[in-house]
Design a protein around this motif. Structure first.
Motif, PDB file in Angstrom:
ATOM      1  N   SER A  57       0.829  -1.191   0.000  1.00  0.00           N
ATOM      2  CA  SER A  57       0.000   0.000   0.000  1.00  0.00           C
ATOM      3  C   SER A  57       0.875   1.257   0.000  1.00  0.00           C
ATOM      4  N   GLY A  58       0.537   2.218  -0.851  1.00  0.00           N
ATOM      5  CA  GLY A  58       1.275   3.486  -0.884  1.00  0.00           C
ATOM      6  C   GLY A  58       2.477   3.489  -1.816  1.00  0.00           C
ATOM      7  N   CYS A  59       2.659   2.425  -2.604  1.00  0.00           N
ATOM      8  CA  CYS A  59       3.852   2.375  -3.452  1.00  0.00           C
ATOM      9  C   CYS A  59       3.617   3.049  -4.805  1.00  0.00           C
ATOM     10  N   LYS A  61       0.781   2.484  -7.006  1.00  0.00           N
ATOM     11  CA  LYS A  61       0.029   1.717  -8.007  1.00  0.00           C
ATOM     12  C   LYS A  61      -1.161   2.506  -8.536  1.00  0.00           C
ATOM     13  N   SER A  62      -1.960   3.035  -7.602  1.00  0.00           N
ATOM     14  CA  SER A  62      -3.151   3.781  -8.026  1.00  0.00           C
ATOM     15  C   SER A  62      -2.758   5.009  -8.831  1.00  0.00           C
ATOM     16  N   THR A  63      -1.684   5.659  -8.401  1.00  0.00           N
ATOM     17  CA  THR A  63      -1.228   6.854  -9.110  1.00  0.00           C
ATOM     18  C   THR A  63      -0.891   6.517 -10.556  1.00  0.00           C
ATOM     19  N   LEU A  64      -0.249   5.378 -10.759  1.00  0.00           N
ATOM     20  CA  LEU A  64       0.112   4.938 -12.099  1.00  0.00           C
ATOM     21  C   LEU A  64      -1.152   4.740 -12.949  1.00  0.00           C
TER      22      LEU A  64
HETATM   23  N1  LIG Z   1      -3.395  13.692  -4.684  1.00  0.00           N
HETATM   24  C1  LIG Z   1      -2.350  13.372  -3.899  1.00  0.00           C
HETATM   25  N2  LIG Z   1      -1.705  14.307  -3.184  1.00  0.00           N
HETATM   26  C2  LIG Z   1      -0.658  13.981  -2.396  1.00  0.00           C
HETATM   27  N3  LIG Z   1      -0.161  12.750  -2.248  1.00  0.00           N
HETATM   28  C3  LIG Z   1      -0.773  11.760  -2.927  1.00  0.00           C
HETATM   29  C4  LIG Z   1      -1.886  12.003  -3.783  1.00  0.00           C
HETATM   30  N4  LIG Z   1      -2.260  10.829  -4.329  1.00  0.00           N
HETATM   31  C5  LIG Z   1      -1.433   9.899  -3.834  1.00  0.00           C
HETATM   32  N5  LIG Z   1      -0.516  10.449  -3.002  1.00  0.00           N
HETATM   33  C6  LIG Z   1       0.552   9.744  -2.303  1.00  0.00           C
HETATM   34  O1  LIG Z   1       1.259   8.983  -3.230  1.00  0.00           O
HETATM   35  C7  LIG Z   1       1.605   7.722  -2.700  1.00  0.00           C
HETATM   36  C8  LIG Z   1       1.135   6.603  -3.596  1.00  0.00           C
HETATM   37  O2  LIG Z   1      -0.277   6.577  -3.559  1.00  0.00           O
HETATM   38  P1  LIG Z   1      -1.108   5.496  -4.330  1.00  0.00           P
HETATM   39  O3  LIG Z   1      -0.730   5.521  -5.758  1.00  0.00           O
HETATM   40  O4  LIG Z   1      -2.541   5.738  -4.020  1.00  0.00           O
HETATM   41  O5  LIG Z   1      -0.613   4.155  -3.638  1.00  0.00           O
HETATM   42  P2  LIG Z   1      -1.173   2.678  -3.778  1.00  0.00           P
HETATM   43  O6  LIG Z   1      -0.028   1.884  -4.282  1.00  0.00           O
HETATM   44  O7  LIG Z   1      -1.544   2.251  -2.388  1.00  0.00           O
HETATM   45  O8  LIG Z   1      -2.348   2.676  -4.692  1.00  0.00           O
HETATM   46  C9  LIG Z   1       1.008   7.650  -1.308  1.00  0.00           C
HETATM   47  O9  LIG Z   1       2.023   7.893  -0.372  1.00  0.00           O
HETATM   48  C10 LIG Z   1      -0.005   8.765  -1.292  1.00  0.00           C
HETATM   49  O10 LIG Z   1      -0.083   9.333  -0.024  1.00  0.00           O
END
Ligand SMILES: Nc1ncnc2c1ncn2[C@@H]1O[C@H](COP(=O)(O)OP(=O)(O)O)[C@@H](O)[C@H]1O
Ligand SMILES: [Mg+2]
Lengths: 378, 323
Positions: A57-59, A61-64
């Motif tokens: 979690s937090g690596c 993935k969702s951002t990608l």
């Molecule tokens: N809109 C945002 N603003 C600031 N930080 C963000 C935002 N979206 C995600 N992050 C940070 O980026 C990191 C990766 O988030 P995310 O891609 O959601 O992880 P995951 O792998 O759990 O899906 C996390 O540490 C999160 O806190």
């Protein structure tokens, strides 16, 4: 009739140097303020591939995934889809659809209205919309629930509505963010296979995000293991498991034993490693230089435990049985070597009564072949 | 063997005897909690209403209190019944005969309706902006909306006279900027009433709108965009329908008090404005005709019960939709 397995085995565009990449992340970086969520990441995904992004979690993935969907723009680098640079294209013009982690069903619309939403947006004639919605409802087995509102459905049913809504438009790529995360274990396992069937049936490219390694191993053609915004390894599930390229990946997927040591000498493809305690093992190795520090990573089921010293030709280390866990189909032994390291070994219980019964505190030998594990340098 | 089976089948899953008093106690407390709002309504709504309703059935008189009969038991039960027989609906009949009242009701409803729409148009963007602002500054924004309540309502309405009058701040500003060459006549017009109502009731519109917009899951908008919906269309298809409970609540919270509003039309609207609140005030304080003004009040109340019931139904529906 071909089985799913054989179709899958034949499908390996990543090994074909002439295969055209479908989705390409090229040196993509995403920063939120001064926090780097995705760091200089490159990745290639092929058409009709079932691709999994696996990581804690937090690596990132969702951002990608959200960059692919268009909800976030990369800070640097570019994303290509089917030869087209996606930069600047808003989410509502991208030929990808996303199934949200929270499902994001429209609470004021019935199931069929939810599914029809995207089709109406693209101006499909209403007769065709009706046909497509009916087809989708059949596909996810929700025909009787067409008129219900999302809050009148169970978690599993909502998940299927979200799925139907996101595939209704037949996107080029379907993005799934933890699609099974909210389901209980049994339902999750059933749904994994349903997702695989659906992907085969519709012939779509799936990119699925998950933090569950079993889920990724079950469903995906290839898996990208992510850590702190970087891709650690991209490979098929079997390669990830049998040939991890780093300690991180070896630890992240499944159980593993690590033997650390220095390369003492090498002969034709094998290297002799001396551990801190002086114990020596011989492992298959291509190019480790004598004197360098390396790690030999080996899975528990590749290690044999026996009460007698095994024959020559294998590595054998002596210790005592420290713990035994009988799991029915197999037994897991923890053997404490004389140098203090604890080795995990698992044995399939193929016979009802073991030929070589071992119990707590027995002296025992652990043995493995030189090619049973991989040598890691990072 | 047989008695094992017997005990197994006889053992009830819950010990009913132990849980029964507990359940009764819980039921009692539960009922008490429900009773409190009903008692409140009884003493602070129903009783005053019955008194007003009774006065509306009496006749005006030069006495203290200025109506007759005054119900009491000074002449025994038969006297009480005799007094009851003097009550009549004459005042209501009177209201229907003088067109003034009808016009006043109508114009109040129209003014309140227009003001409500204007307040919605001003309030919605404010609430939307607040709900989409970074979470850290939302409490501050909320504070700013509530802040005017810390000053007397009357003083704030008076302040608008200073702004709107011909030689007031607004005209001075516009004249000095050469936007206008003649002072605008705003004070003592309906425009001034609209400005006054929109200004005074804005928080009542913004707060329910904000609360319904703020709890909306932003991923719904993303889902709409993902499915091919441009932002404007996503607003009308997702955001607005989901904020409807807030829109209805805000509109009723503005419309209901605006219909009976007295201070704003009196101070900003000048002498010619016809609103039921002023009519009521005149009947009560100038004419000292308590029975007629009570009848006016009762009709006003009945007029407002309809939107209140719509409001309650909308809320029930929203609650059902919620989860
Ligand atoms: N809109 C945002 N603003 C600031 N930080 C963000 C935002 N979206 C995600 N992050 C940070 O980026 C990191 C990766 O988030 P995310 O891609 O959601 O992880 P995951 O792998 O759990 O899906 C996390 O540490 C999160 O806190
Ligand atoms: Mg995530």
């Amino acid at each position: 009739m071909k089985s799913l397995g054989s179709i899958r085995r034949a499908f390996a565009p990543w090994n074909d140097p002439n295969a055209k990449p479908y989705i390409q992340f090229e040196n993509v970086t995403k920063k939120f303020g001064d926090f780097t969520a995705v760091n200089n990441l490159s990745l290639t995904i092929f058409e009709r591939e079932f691709f999994a992004l696996l990581g804690a979690s937090g690596c990132g993935k969702s951002t990608l995934l959200r960059m692919l969907a268009g909800f976030e723009e990369p800070t640097a680098g570019r994303i290509m889809l089917d030869g087209q640079d996606l930069r600047g294209i808003p989410p509502y013009r991208r030929p990808v659809n996303m199934m949200f982690q929270s499902y994001a069903l429209f609470p004021h619309m019935s199931v069929e209205k939810n599914i029809a939403f995207g089709l109406k947006q693209e101006g499909m004639p209403s007769a065709d919309i009706q046909k497509r919605v009916a087809e989708m409802l059949r596909l996810v087995k929700l025909e009787q629930f067409a008129k219900r509102k999302p809050h009148q459905l169970s978690g599993g049913q909502r998940q299927r509505v979200a799925l139907a809504r996101s595939v209704a438009k037949r996107p080029k790529v379907l993005l799934l963010d933890e699609p099974l995360g909210a389901l209980d274990k049994k339902l999750r396992e059933e749904t994994q296979f349903e997702l695989m069937d659906l992907q085969q049936e519709l012939g779509l490219t799936f990119v699925v995000v998950t933090h569950d390694q079993e889920e990724a191993m079950t469903m995906a053609d290839r898996i990208a293991i992510m850590d702190k915004g970087e891709v650690m390894q991209v490979a098929t599930p079997a390669e990830i498991y049998e040939a991890p390229t780093s300690r991180f990946v070896a630890h992240f997927v499944g159980n593993v034993n690590m033997f650390e040591g220095k390369v003492a000498d090498r002969t034709a493809g094998t290297a002799r490693i001396t551990g801190a305690s002086g114990a020596q093992i011989v492992v298959d190795n291509g190019d480790a230089k004598p004197g360098s520090d390396i790690v030999f990573a080996i899975r528990p089921e590749k290690i044999k435990v026996s009460s007698k010293k095994p024959a020559e030709g294998v590595n054998a280390l002596e210790g005592e049985v420290y713990d035994i866990a009988y799991l029915g189909d197999m037994t897991v032994y923890h053997v404490k070597l004389d140098d203090g390291q604890i080795v995990r070994a698992s044995a399939l219980n193929a016979a009802r009564i073991s030929e070589d019964p071992l119990t707590w505190n027995d002296r025992a030998w652990v043995s493995f072949r030189p090619d049973a594990g991989v040598v890691l340098t990072r | 063997m047989s008695d094992i089976a017997a005990t197994a089948s006889a053992a009830p899953p819950v010990d009913v005897s132990a849980s029964l008093p507990a359940r009764l106690a819980k039921g009692f407390v539960g009922r008490l909690v429900i009773i409190v709002p009903y008692l409140w309504l009884l003493f602070f709504f129903l009783v005053p209403f019955v008194i007003v309703f009774k006065i509306s059935l009496s006749q005006s008189a030069i006495s203290m209190p200025p109506y007759t009969p005054v119900l009491d038991f000074s002449s025994g039960w038969s006297g009480f019944v005799g007094k009851l027989k003097q009550l009549s609906f004459d005042n209501y009949l009177w209201l229907t005969q003088d067109a003034l009242y009808f016009k006043a009701y109508l114009s109040s409803v129209v003014i309140a309706g227009i003001s409500t729409i204007l307040t919605l148009l001003v309030g919605y963007p404010i609430a939307y902006g607040m709900a989409r602002a970074p979470a850290t500054i939302r409490p501050t924004l909320l504070m700013l909306v509530i802040l005017p309540f810390w000053t007397s309502f009357l003083i704030r309405v008076y302040a608008w006279i200073g702004i709107l009058k011909p030689e007031g701040l607004l005209n001075q500003l516009l004249l000095s900027l050469h936007v206008i060459s003649e002072p605008l006549v705003i004070l003592n017009t309906y425009t001034a009433i609209f400005i006054g109502i929109v200004y005074s009731y804005l928080p009542f519109m913004v707060l329910p709108l904000y609360s319904s917009l703020e709890k909306m899951d932003y991923s719904l908008i993303e889902a709409a965009k993902d499915l091919g919906c441009p932002p404007t269309s996503a607003f009308w298809k997702i955001t607005f329908p989901l904020s409807l409970p807030g829109v209805i609540a805000g509109c009723l919270l503005v419309f209901i008090p605006a219909v009976g509003e007295f201070v704003i039309p009196d101070l900003l609207g000048g002498s010619q404005t016809l609103m039921i609140g002023r009519t009521l005030w005149n009947e009560f304080f100038s004419n000292r005709d308590w029975p007629v003004s009570s009848a006016v009040a009762v009709i006003l109340l009945l007029l407002l019960i309809v939107p209140i019931m719509i409001f309650q139904q909308a809320q029930a529906r929203a609650q059902e939709q919620g989860k």
